[in-house]
Scaffold this motif. Structure first.
Motif, PDB file in Angstrom:
ATOM      1  N   VAL A   5      13.356  -1.355   7.354  1.00 21.97           N
ATOM      2  CA  VAL A   5      12.157  -2.170   7.190  1.00 21.97           C
ATOM      3  C   VAL A   5      10.914  -1.358   7.568  1.00 21.97           C
ATOM      4  CG1 VAL A   5      13.370  -4.333   7.627  1.00 21.97           C
ATOM      5  CG2 VAL A   5      12.335  -3.106   9.543  1.00 21.97           C
ATOM      6  N   VAL A   6       9.803  -1.737   6.961  1.00 22.54           N
ATOM      7  CA  VAL A   6       8.500  -1.211   7.357  1.00 22.54           C
ATOM      8  C   VAL A   6       7.890  -2.197   8.340  1.00 22.54           C
ATOM      9  CG1 VAL A   6       6.187  -0.554   6.611  1.00 22.54           C
ATOM     10  CG2 VAL A   6       8.160  -0.033   5.151  1.00 22.54           C
ATOM     11  N   PHE A   7       7.681  -1.763   9.567  1.00 24.19           N
ATOM     12  CA  PHE A   7       7.094  -2.631  10.582  1.00 24.19           C
ATOM     13  C   PHE A   7       5.700  -3.070  10.136  1.00 24.19           C
ATOM     14  CE2 PHE A   7       4.587  -3.109  14.533  1.00 24.19           C
ATOM     15  CZ  PHE A   7       5.313  -4.120  15.126  1.00 24.19           C
ATOM     16  N   PRO A   8       5.406  -4.371  10.111  1.00 23.52           N
ATOM     17  CA  PRO A   8       4.132  -4.854   9.571  1.00 23.52           C
ATOM     18  C   PRO A   8       2.959  -4.660  10.535  1.00 23.52           C
ATOM     19  CG  PRO A   8       5.447  -6.716  10.286  1.00 23.52           C
ATOM     20  CD  PRO A   8       6.318  -5.493  10.468  1.00 23.52           C
ATOM     21  N   GLN A   9       2.609  -3.394  10.745  1.00 24.30           N
ATOM     22  CA  GLN A   9       1.577  -3.016  11.719  1.00 24.30           C
ATOM     23  C   GLN A   9       0.317  -3.865  11.601  1.00 24.30           C
ATOM     24  OE1 GLN A   9       1.550  -1.109  14.307  1.00 24.30           O
ATOM     25  NE2 GLN A   9       2.085   1.020  13.921  1.00 24.30           N
ATOM     26  N   THR A  10      -0.205  -3.997  10.395  1.00 19.80           N
ATOM     27  CA  THR A  10      -1.528  -4.587  10.209  1.00 19.80           C
ATOM     28  C   THR A  10      -1.516  -6.111  10.229  1.00 19.80           C
ATOM     29  OG1 THR A  10      -1.315  -4.585   7.785  1.00 19.80           O
ATOM     30  CG2 THR A  10      -2.218  -2.601   8.822  1.00 19.80           C
ATOM     31  N   GLU A  11      -0.315  -6.716  10.293  1.00 24.28           N
ATOM     32  CA  GLU A  11      -0.249  -8.174  10.177  1.00 24.28           C
ATOM     33  C   GLU A  11       0.512  -8.859  11.297  1.00 24.28           C
ATOM     34  OE1 GLU A  11       1.147  -9.165   6.231  1.00 24.28           O
ATOM     35  OE2 GLU A  11      -0.251  -7.760   5.279  1.00 24.28           O
ATOM     36  N   ILE A  12       1.108  -8.084  12.204  1.00 23.48           N
ATOM     37  CA  ILE A  12       1.945  -8.712  13.232  1.00 23.48           C
ATOM     38  C   ILE A  12       1.168  -9.060  14.498  1.00 23.48           C
ATOM     39  CG2 ILE A  12       2.745  -6.627  14.444  1.00 23.48           C
ATOM     40  CD1 ILE A  12       5.591  -7.904  14.330  1.00 23.48           C
ATOM     41  N   GLY A  13       0.012  -8.432  14.698  1.00 22.60           N
ATOM     42  CA  GLY A  13      -0.807  -8.735  15.863  1.00 22.60           C
ATOM     43  C   GLY A  13      -0.380  -7.971  17.106  1.00 22.60           C
ATOM     44  N   PRO A  14      -1.074  -8.207  18.237  1.00 23.52           N
ATOM     45  CA  PRO A  14      -0.856  -7.405  19.448  1.00 23.52           C
ATOM     46  C   PRO A  14       0.227  -7.910  20.393  1.00 23.52           C
ATOM     47  CG  PRO A  14      -2.735  -8.846  19.764  1.00 23.52           C
ATOM     48  CD  PRO A  14      -2.260  -9.080  18.359  1.00 23.52           C
ATOM     49  N   TYR A  31      19.602  -4.627   8.766  1.00 24.23           N
ATOM     50  CA  TYR A  31      18.798  -3.444   8.462  1.00 24.23           C
ATOM     51  C   TYR A  31      19.140  -2.337   9.450  1.00 24.23           C
ATOM     52  CZ  TYR A  31      16.049  -6.409   5.349  1.00 24.23           C
ATOM     53  OH  TYR A  31      15.645  -7.244   4.337  1.00 24.23           O
ATOM     54  N   ARG A  32      18.998  -1.084   8.996  1.00 26.31           N
ATOM     55  CA  ARG A  32      19.456   0.053   9.786  1.00 26.31           C
ATOM     56  C   ARG A  32      18.347   0.811  10.495  1.00 26.31           C
ATOM     57  NH1 ARG A  32      24.102   2.253   7.723  1.00 26.31           N
ATOM     58  NH2 ARG A  32      23.959   3.693   9.489  1.00 26.31           N
ATOM     59  N   HIS A  33      17.124   0.727   9.984  1.00 27.25           N
ATOM     60  CA  HIS A  33      16.043   1.474  10.635  1.00 27.25           C
ATOM     61  C   HIS A  33      14.728   0.721  10.533  1.00 27.25           C
ATOM     62  CE1 HIS A  33      15.727   2.971   6.431  1.00 27.25           C
ATOM     63  NE2 HIS A  33      14.449   3.199   6.703  1.00 27.25           N
ATOM     64  N   LEU A  34      13.811   1.101  11.408  1.00 25.94           N
ATOM     65  CA  LEU A  34      12.466   0.531  11.440  1.00 25.94           C
ATOM     66  C   LEU A  34      11.463   1.665  11.314  1.00 25.94           C
ATOM     67  CD1 LEU A  34      11.081  -2.233  13.734  1.00 25.94           C
ATOM     68  CD2 LEU A  34       9.868  -0.056  13.613  1.00 25.94           C
ATOM     69  N   LEU A  35      10.617   1.584  10.298  1.00 21.27           N
ATOM     70  CA  LEU A  35       9.621   2.612  10.023  1.00 21.27           C
ATOM     71  C   LEU A  35       8.240   2.070  10.364  1.00 21.27           C
ATOM     72  CD1 LEU A  35       9.417   4.871   6.894  1.00 21.27           C
ATOM     73  CD2 LEU A  35       7.438   3.488   7.522  1.00 21.27           C
ATOM     74  N   ALA A  36       7.441   2.861  11.085  1.00 14.58           N
ATOM     75  CA  ALA A  36       6.113   2.419  11.493  1.00 14.58           C
ATOM     76  C   ALA A  36       5.042   3.393  11.030  1.00 14.58           C
ATOM     77  CB  ALA A  36       6.036   2.266  13.015  1.00 14.58           C
ATOM     78  N   GLN A 251      17.964   3.907  -5.818  1.00 23.77           N
ATOM     79  CA  GLN A 251      19.330   4.387  -5.636  1.00 23.77           C
ATOM     80  C   GLN A 251      19.725   5.316  -6.781  1.00 23.77           C
ATOM     81  OE1 GLN A 251      22.386   1.307  -5.337  1.00 23.77           O
ATOM     82  NE2 GLN A 251      23.424   2.545  -3.802  1.00 23.77           N
ATOM     83  N   ASP A 252      19.380   4.923  -8.011  1.00 20.43           N
ATOM     84  CA  ASP A 252      19.679   5.763  -9.170  1.00 20.43           C
ATOM     85  C   ASP A 252      18.930   7.090  -9.104  1.00 20.43           C
ATOM     86  OD1 ASP A 252      21.297   3.750 -10.124  1.00 20.43           O
ATOM     87  OD2 ASP A 252      19.838   2.996 -11.584  1.00 20.43           O
ATOM     88  N   ALA A 253      17.761   7.086  -8.440  1.00 17.23           N
ATOM     89  CA  ALA A 253      16.963   8.309  -8.309  1.00 17.23           C
ATOM     90  C   ALA A 253      17.482   9.223  -7.199  1.00 17.23           C
ATOM     91  CB  ALA A 253      15.501   7.959  -8.053  1.00 17.23           C
ATOM     92  N   GLY A 254      18.516   8.776  -6.484  1.00 14.08           N
ATOM     93  CA  GLY A 254      19.114   9.619  -5.453  1.00 14.08           C
ATOM     94  C   GLY A 254      18.549   9.423  -4.068  1.00 14.08           C
ATOM     95  N   ALA A 255      17.852   8.308  -3.826  1.00 13.80           N
ATOM     96  CA  ALA A 255      17.312   8.056  -2.486  1.00 13.80           C
ATOM     97  C   ALA A 255      18.443   7.913  -1.484  1.00 13.80           C
ATOM     98  CB  ALA A 255      16.443   6.802  -2.483  1.00 13.80           C
ATOM     99  N   THR A 256      18.257   8.534  -0.321  1.00 14.41           N
ATOM    100  CA  THR A 256      19.223   8.397   0.767  1.00 14.41           C
ATOM    101  C   THR A 256      18.875   7.220   1.675  1.00 14.41           C
ATOM    102  OG1 THR A 256      17.925   9.965   2.096  1.00 14.41           O
ATOM    103  CG2 THR A 256      19.750  10.852   0.781  1.00 14.41           C
ATOM    104  N   HIS A 257      17.598   6.832   1.654  1.00 19.63           N
ATOM    105  CA  HIS A 257      17.090   5.749   2.487  1.00 19.63           C
ATOM    106  C   HIS A 257      16.117   4.894   1.674  1.00 19.63           C
ATOM    107  CE1 HIS A 257      18.364   8.829   5.343  1.00 19.63           C
ATOM    108  NE2 HIS A 257      18.352   7.941   6.322  1.00 19.63           N
ATOM    109  N   LEU A 258      15.949   3.654   2.109  1.00 19.10           N
ATOM    110  CA  LEU A 258      15.009   2.734   1.479  1.00 19.10           C
ATOM    111  C   LEU A 258      14.424   1.833   2.562  1.00 19.10           C
ATOM    112  CD1 LEU A 258      14.040   1.708  -1.435  1.00 19.10           C
ATOM    113  CD2 LEU A 258      15.703  -0.137  -1.084  1.00 19.10           C
ATOM    114  N   ALA A 259      13.128   1.529   2.461  1.00 19.20           N
ATOM    115  CA  ALA A 259      12.491   0.631   3.421  1.00 19.20           C
ATOM    116  C   ALA A 259      11.829  -0.529   2.688  1.00 19.20           C
ATOM    117  CB  ALA A 259      11.459   1.378   4.260  1.00 19.20           C
TER     118      ALA A 259
END
Length: 288
Positions: A5-14, A31-36, A251-259
């Motif tokens: 997942v992409v952590f919703p930096q701009t919308e989650i608040g403080p 989900y396996r990872h968190l991207l910020a 996936q067809d393009a060969g991505a190893t990860h997706l967020a």
């Protein structure tokens, strides 16, 4: 293909409780990872005439490496900076912070780096915007040495280390360094130096052209292009079938990860983001 997942930096608040709840629910859903994303400072449009950046002084950003120290204690998600603006930061300090996150997360860390576009940040952090590409290349090499050598000496154009080292060293030696970027020079740099990359284009002719440049640069540097990871990104817009189709394209393009990114979808609350993640998880079968 590992899905995160992409952590919703701009919308989650403080609120720290919201950060905790988001990460735990993402993990619970499979989900396996968190991207910020990263921004240190927001520019004030009142002081910068004609400002047209996507973020400004009102936009919320948790500092990724600090937040990851918190999340490492409560979650087993892989933690990913996607990306931090490396050339505006001190090299040895980033290496130390990254080593700390890697230790606290027991090796579940990827350091995504890039050049950035925000000259206001560079000025405030005391770094030269015009040399950022050359500086990043030097920084990556130095960080890898700092993560693997007990003591080292280094003299470069931008950094100098004399008989010094990090303690403790990270679990991963070296920590994987992934690059962002969207230019011919960025693709060449990725091929020569990166462990993986975050394309800024969708699967199709543009991605094919970018991959060709990356592969040629990797081969020219004596590296195997097939060993580079690739992380795609899909944005939730309320259509689970469309999201699944976009994921199949990656996936067809060969991505190893997706967020999965839920920002920009008009979601009004943390609960809305979590509901979207649940629907996306079902469409993508992330628990399988």
């Amino acid at each position: 293909m590992q899905i995160g997942v992409v952590f919703p930096q701009t919308e989650i608040g403080p609120d720290a409780a919201a950060v905790r709840r988001y990460a735990l629910r993402a993990e619970e859903l499979g989900y396996r990872h968190l991207l910020a994303y990263d921004h240190v400072l927001g520019a004030d449009p009142a002081m910068h005439q004609g400002w047209d950046g996507p973020y400004d002084v009102t936009t919320t950003f948790h500092e990724p490496l600090v937040m990851f120290g918190y999340l490492a204690a409560i979650s087993t998600l892989e933690l990913v900076t996607g990306i931090i603006i490396l050339p505006q930061r001190q090299t040895a300090l980033v290496a130390k912070q990254a080593a700390g996150v890697d230790l606290l997360s027991q090796g579940r860390f990827r350091l995504g780096v890039g050049l950035g576009w925000n000259q206001v940040e560079y000025e405030a952090l005391g770094q030269d915007f015009t040399t950022r590409g050359r500086r990043l290349e030097e920084q990556v090499g130095l960080m890898r040495r700092l993560w693997t050598e007990r003591s080292l000496s280094f003299t470069g154009r931008f950094d100098q280390v004399t008989g010094a080292g990090l303690a403790p060293l990270p679990v991963q030696r070296p920590i994987p360094v992934w690059f962002g970027g969207q230019s011919e020079r960025a693709y060449q740099r990725i091929g020569r130096l990166a462990d993986g990359w975050f394309p800024q284009v969708r699967p199709g002719p543009e991605l094919d052209r970018a991959r060709a440049v990356v592969a040629a640069a990797a081969a020219g540097a004596g590296r195997d292009p097939a060993q580079l990871g690739l992380e795609g990104r899909v944005s939730w817009r309320g259509d689970a079938a469309k999201l699944a189709e976009l994921a199949r394209q990656w996936q067809d393009a060969g991505a190893t990860h997706l967020a999965v990114n839920t920002m920009g979808a008009g979601l009004a609350s943390l609960d809305d983001h979590l509901t979207a993640l649940a629907e996306a998880a079902g469409a993508l079968r992330v628990d399988r």
